[in-house]
Design an enzyme around this catalytic site. Structure first.
Site, PDB file in Angstrom:
ATOM      1  N   SER A 131       5.166  39.917  38.121  1.00  0.00           N
ATOM      2  CA  SER A 131       4.820  41.228  38.035  1.00  0.00           C
ATOM      3  C   SER A 131       3.751  41.468  37.143  1.00  0.00           C
ATOM      4  CB  SER A 131       6.078  41.909  37.590  1.00  0.00           C
ATOM      5  OG  SER A 131       5.864  43.142  37.404  1.00  0.00           O
ATOM      6  N   LYS A 186      12.920  39.055  40.493  1.00  0.00           N
ATOM      7  CA  LYS A 186      11.886  39.697  40.671  1.00  0.00           C
ATOM      8  C   LYS A 186      12.155  40.933  41.615  1.00  0.00           C
ATOM      9  CE  LYS A 186       7.889  41.520  40.985  1.00  0.00           C
ATOM     10  NZ  LYS A 186       7.103  41.661  42.166  1.00  0.00           N
ATOM     11  N   HIS A 189      13.968  43.298  39.583  1.00  0.00           N
ATOM     12  CA  HIS A 189      13.134  44.140  38.725  1.00  0.00           C
ATOM     13  C   HIS A 189      12.492  45.165  39.610  1.00  0.00           C
ATOM     14  CE1 HIS A 189       8.678  44.637  38.059  1.00  0.00           C
ATOM     15  NE2 HIS A 189       8.978  44.302  36.834  1.00  0.00           N
ATOM     16  N   ASN A 190      12.166  44.916  40.644  1.00  0.00           N
ATOM     17  CA  ASN A 190      11.557  45.813  41.760  1.00  0.00           C
ATOM     18  C   ASN A 190      12.375  46.975  42.050  1.00  0.00           C
ATOM     19  OD1 ASN A 190       9.305  44.253  41.568  1.00  0.00           O
ATOM     20  ND2 ASN A 190       8.907  44.339  43.901  1.00  0.00           N
ATOM     21  N   GLU A 193      12.359  49.253  39.137  1.00  0.00           N
ATOM     22  CA  GLU A 193      10.984  49.688  39.177  1.00  0.00           C
ATOM     23  C   GLU A 193      11.258  50.752  40.034  1.00  0.00           C
ATOM     24  OE1 GLU A 193       7.633  47.135  39.653  1.00  0.00           O
ATOM     25  OE2 GLU A 193       7.301  48.406  41.508  1.00  0.00           O
TER      26      GLU A 193
HETATM   27  C1  3PG Z   1       5.005  45.142  44.247  1.00  0.00           C
HETATM   28  O1  3PG Z   1       5.627  44.126  44.052  1.00  0.00           O
HETATM   29  O2  3PG Z   1       3.897  45.216  44.840  1.00  0.00           O
HETATM   30  C2  3PG Z   1       5.346  46.601  43.555  1.00  0.00           C
HETATM   31  O3  3PG Z   1       6.003  46.309  42.501  1.00  0.00           O
HETATM   32  C3  3PG Z   1       6.577  47.237  44.549  1.00  0.00           C
HETATM   33  O4  3PG Z   1       6.033  47.675  45.986  1.00  0.00           O
HETATM   34  P1  3PG Z   1       6.363  48.628  46.909  1.00  0.00           P
HETATM   35  O5  3PG Z   1       6.400  49.861  45.913  1.00  0.00           O
HETATM   36  O6  3PG Z   1       5.114  48.697  47.641  1.00  0.00           O
HETATM   37  O7  3PG Z   1       7.588  48.135  47.605  1.00  0.00           O
END
Ligand code: 3PG
Length: 465
Positions: A131, A186, A189-190, A193
């Protein structure tokens, strides 16, 4: 030419940036990108500004032969079918003991499958979450490697050298656990996010009818100097100030949010594990709702919004944002804890929080506090200080919620966080009604609060007496 320390397959933004990062730390790197008409300049362009320690290839077998044994190869290709395609091309070229590390956003179940498939050829497969976006990959990403620990140890010196460094100078990379654990963390994590982003978007939605972009940016900048400090809040303040001529660029960005799937994977995983993640789910749903632009435009004409005649309390919004972020992180870490228990991965949540304090998209001051929280507790809400913070936020939280509902201002993650908070702090829920309904129509049985939990009962509910 001497054999390279490491190989990278895929010279897209992330692959190219990681390769440059490794070269800057004096590792020798072989880079491969497939040859197609559209991609024919990729390898030459990479070599043009790379140091002498770099070799570039469009021939896979020459690439493999340029690597020191046991070979260490990082795949930086799009998750999904492309990973399987590269792995099956690589397999016949590799020797026993070689290691492939997938640095993309792969689904952890795909990683588990690939680990098993490559075992037959005595090739190790690591699932490595990375990340930090382009800048992170170039100057110091957060790296989450999972798989066989002995295989990770082969990569460790390189990954530690290129990773971001935390406040104590320690690299933001740590072996997460066996199997697909690196890709699982991961993914979550997203998920965290997604909700962190949506919470900021919710605050913007509450502020924007009564505040200019500059004013909202100033509020976020102020917040970012205190305990709200986070990478995502900082970039949002910057984004809000960007001008295009006399206009703010943000006002011209179409309000349809894209996604590559990791947010919904987090929700799916949480549902499979039986872990409630309403704040994260709300962030995923908000992106899907946003893409229904045409429908929203049509319905907004039929059902117009409300005139707003009062300004929201900034103090209340700040407290609400604080509580929601805690609840969001709590939900995400609970998913990881449950997955770790289910797979026997023994993931160290304090160490995970530590590597998430730098290099990654969800780095924040709040994350720093979780490093110690997880040294003493298995769960964020077990920490008394954190509970007190949420309790102190309850009134402002409610105020913000009522304000946003009254004026129909979008509050996806805020309202779901409040519902989560209300439910998780309620001793007697309404689930006994559900149990009785299930028993009435399907004889699904129920347990009684006046009997041991291992006893179950069924009743003919229509006969009284
Ligand atoms: C990534 O891993 O590229 C971003 O953290 C999340 O991508 P996305 O918002 O396009 O799903």
């Amino acid at each position: 030419m001497l054999k390279s320390d490491i190989g990278i397959i895929g010279l897209g933004v992330m692959g190219r940036s990681l390769a440059k990062n490794m070269l800057s730390k004096d590792f020798s790197v072989s880079a491969y990108n497939r040859w197609t008409e559209a991609e024919k300049d990729i390898v030459p362009n990479f070599l043009k500004d790379a140091s002498d320690n770099a070799q570039g290839f469009t021939n896979l077998s020459k690439f493999v032969n340029s690597l020191q044994s046991p070979r260490k190869i990082i795949l930086m290709v799009t998750a999904g079918a492309a990973v399987d395609a590269v792995v099956s091309e690589l397999k016949p070229l590799l020797d026993s003991g070689d290691i492939i590390a997938d640095g993309g956003n792969s689904h952890f179940k795909d990683t588990q499958r690939r680990v098993q498939e490559l075992k037959e050829n005595d090739i190790e497969f690591l699932g490595v979450g990375v990340s930090g976006g382009e800048q992170g990959a170039l100057h110091g990403p957060c790296i989450m490697p999972g798989g066989k620990q002995e295989a990770y140890l082969q990569f460790q010196p390189i990954l530690e050298a290129i990773a971001a460094k935390d406040n104590d100078g320690k690299p933001c990379v740590s072996w997460i656990g066996p199997d697909g654990s690196g890709h699982l963390v991961k993914t979550v994590h997203n998920g965290i996010e997604y909700a962190e982003m949506q919470l900021i978007a919710d605050c913007y939605a509450i502020l924007s009818p009564t505040h200019s972009n500059e004013e909202i940016a100033a509020i976020f900048i102020k917040w970012n100097k205190g305990d709200h400090k986070s990478y995502l809040l900082g970039i949002t303040a910057t984004i809000l100030q960007k001008k295009e001529g006399d206009d703010y660029l943000i006002d011209k960005v179409l309000d349809k949010a894209g996604n590559k799937g990791t947010g919904s994977w987090t929700s799916q995983l949480a549902f499979q594990l039986g872990i409630p993640t309403p704040t994260i789910n709300a962030a995923v749903t908000a992106r899907y709702l946003s893409s229904k632009k045409e429908e929203r435009m049509k319905l907004s004409k039929a059902i117009p919004g409300h005139a707003i005649d009062e300004v929201p309390s900034l103090e209340a919004l700040a407290a609400t944002y604080r509580a929601c972020r805690i609840l969001n992180h709590h939900q995400g870490f609970e998913v990881i804890r449950a997955a770790s228990d289910a797979h026997n991965w023994n993931i160290n949540l304090s160490e995970l929080a530590r590597i998430w304090t730098e290099g990654c998209i969800i780095k924040s001051q709040l994350m720093e506090s979780f490093v110690d929280v997880f040294k003493n507790h298995t769960s964020i809400l077990d920490d008394r200080t954190i509970l007190r913070t949420i309790l102190k936020s309850e009134k402002p939280f409610l105020y913000t919620l009522i304000y946003s509902l009254k004026y129909r201002l979008l509050n996806s993650c805020i309202s779901e966080s409040y519902n989560y908070y209300a439910f998780i702090t309620t001793a007697q829920s309404s689930a006994h009604i559900i149990q009785a309904q299930r028993d009435e129509f399907g004889a699904h049985t129920y347990r009684r609060n006046d009997r041991p939990e291992n006893e179950s009962f069924t009743t003919n509910w229509t006969n009284n007496g």
